[in-house]
Design a protein around this motif. Structure first.
Motif, mmCIF file in Angstrom:
data_model
loop_
_atom_site.group_PDB
_atom_site.id
_atom_site.type_symbol
_atom_site.label_atom_id
_atom_site.label_comp_id
_atom_site.label_asym_id
_atom_site.label_seq_id
_atom_site.Cartn_x
_atom_site.Cartn_y
_atom_site.Cartn_z
ATOM 1 N N MET A 36 6.339 -4.743 -14.783
ATOM 2 C CA MET A 36 5.777 -4.146 -13.565
ATOM 3 C C MET A 36 5.492 -5.224 -12.525
ATOM 4 N N LEU A 37 5.818 -4.901 -11.291
ATOM 5 C CA LEU A 37 5.524 -5.754 -10.156
ATOM 6 C C LEU A 37 4.894 -4.891 -9.080
ATOM 7 N N ALA A 38 3.770 -5.344 -8.543
ATOM 8 C CA ALA A 38 3.092 -4.635 -7.459
ATOM 9 C C ALA A 38 3.119 -5.510 -6.214
ATOM 10 N N ALA A 39 3.236 -4.860 -5.071
ATOM 11 C CA ALA A 39 3.178 -5.572 -3.799
ATOM 12 C C ALA A 39 2.389 -4.734 -2.811
ATOM 13 N N GLY A 40 1.574 -5.401 -2.015
ATOM 14 C CA GLY A 40 0.792 -4.739 -0.986
ATOM 15 C C GLY A 40 1.190 -5.242 0.386
ATOM 16 N N GLY A 41 1.265 -4.335 1.335
ATOM 17 C CA GLY A 41 1.757 -4.709 2.650
ATOM 18 C C GLY A 41 0.812 -4.404 3.793
ATOM 19 N N MET A 42 1.181 -4.914 4.947
ATOM 20 C CA MET A 42 0.436 -4.662 6.181
ATOM 21 C C MET A 42 0.479 -3.193 6.562
ATOM 22 N N ASP A 43 1.458 -2.447 6.057
ATOM 23 C CA ASP A 43 1.536 -1.019 6.361
ATOM 24 C C ASP A 43 0.506 -0.205 5.572
ATOM 25 N N GLY A 44 -0.256 -0.878 4.681
ATOM 26 C CA GLY A 44 -1.323 -0.216 3.943
ATOM 27 C C GLY A 44 -0.915 0.331 2.591
ATOM 28 N N HIS A 45 0.353 0.272 2.249
ATOM 29 C CA HIS A 45 0.838 0.799 0.985
ATOM 30 C C HIS A 45 0.872 -0.267 -0.111
ATOM 31 N N ILE A 46 0.810 0.216 -1.350
ATOM 32 C CA ILE A 46 1.097 -0.605 -2.521
ATOM 33 C C ILE A 46 2.327 0.001 -3.177
ATOM 34 N N ALA A 47 3.332 -0.823 -3.408
ATOM 35 C CA ALA A 47 4.529 -0.394 -4.119
ATOM 36 C C ALA A 47 4.487 -0.980 -5.520
ATOM 37 N N LEU A 48 4.829 -0.150 -6.512
ATOM 38 C CA LEU A 48 4.915 -0.597 -7.900
ATOM 39 C C LEU A 48 6.331 -0.374 -8.398
ATOM 40 N N TRP A 49 6.940 -1.442 -8.917
ATOM 41 C CA TRP A 49 8.310 -1.379 -9.390
ATOM 42 C C TRP A 49 8.400 -1.749 -10.861
ATOM 43 N N ASP A 50 9.417 -1.228 -11.515
ATOM 44 C CA ASP A 50 9.863 -1.743 -12.800
ATOM 45 C C ASP A 50 11.025 -2.672 -12.467
ATOM 46 N N VAL A 51 10.833 -3.976 -12.630
ATOM 47 C CA VAL A 51 11.872 -4.918 -12.205
ATOM 48 C C VAL A 51 13.081 -4.898 -13.134
ATOM 49 N N ASN A 52 12.892 -4.530 -14.401
ATOM 50 C CA ASN A 52 14.047 -4.424 -15.301
ATOM 51 C C ASN A 52 14.972 -3.293 -14.882
#
Length: 103
Positions: A36-52
């Motif tokens: 799992m990888l999470a990223a937070g942005g200036m747009d206010g969202h958090i995206a969570l990905w499965d990198v595999n």
């Protein structure tokens, strides 16, 4: 507005995640070898990905009114995520994503 994973052997991008409308402020890997990888942005969202799988799990509307996501952290078991904005803290449940607490 993207997160790029690099292949360290070839020095080339392995995958680019493009799920933000604005700059990415923070990225965080899940604990204990999680994919799992999470990223937070200036747009206010958090995206969570499965990198595999190179797949977006969730996109959480975290800090929409306050200048974006400033910090994120997984719980030790990766079941929850904390996110901070300018003046707020959110605790998220991740198995069926929902906001547990907003401070």
């Amino acid at each position: 507005n993207q997160v790029c994973l690099w292949n360290t052997e070839s020095s080339q991008p392995a995958h680019i995640f493009e799920d933000f409308r604005d700059r990415v402020n923070q990225i965080q890997w899940g604990n204990n070898g999680s994919s799992m990888l999470a990223a937070g942005g200036m747009d206010g969202h958090i995206a969570l990905w499965d990198v595999n799988e190179r797949q977006l799990f969730y996109k959480l509307p975290a800090h929409m009114q306050e200048g974006g996501v400033k910090c994120i952290a997984f719980s030790p078991n990766n079941q929850m995520l904390a996110s901070g904005g300018q003046d707020t803290l959110c605790i998220w449940q991740l198995d069926q994503p929902c906001l547990l607490k907003h401070y």
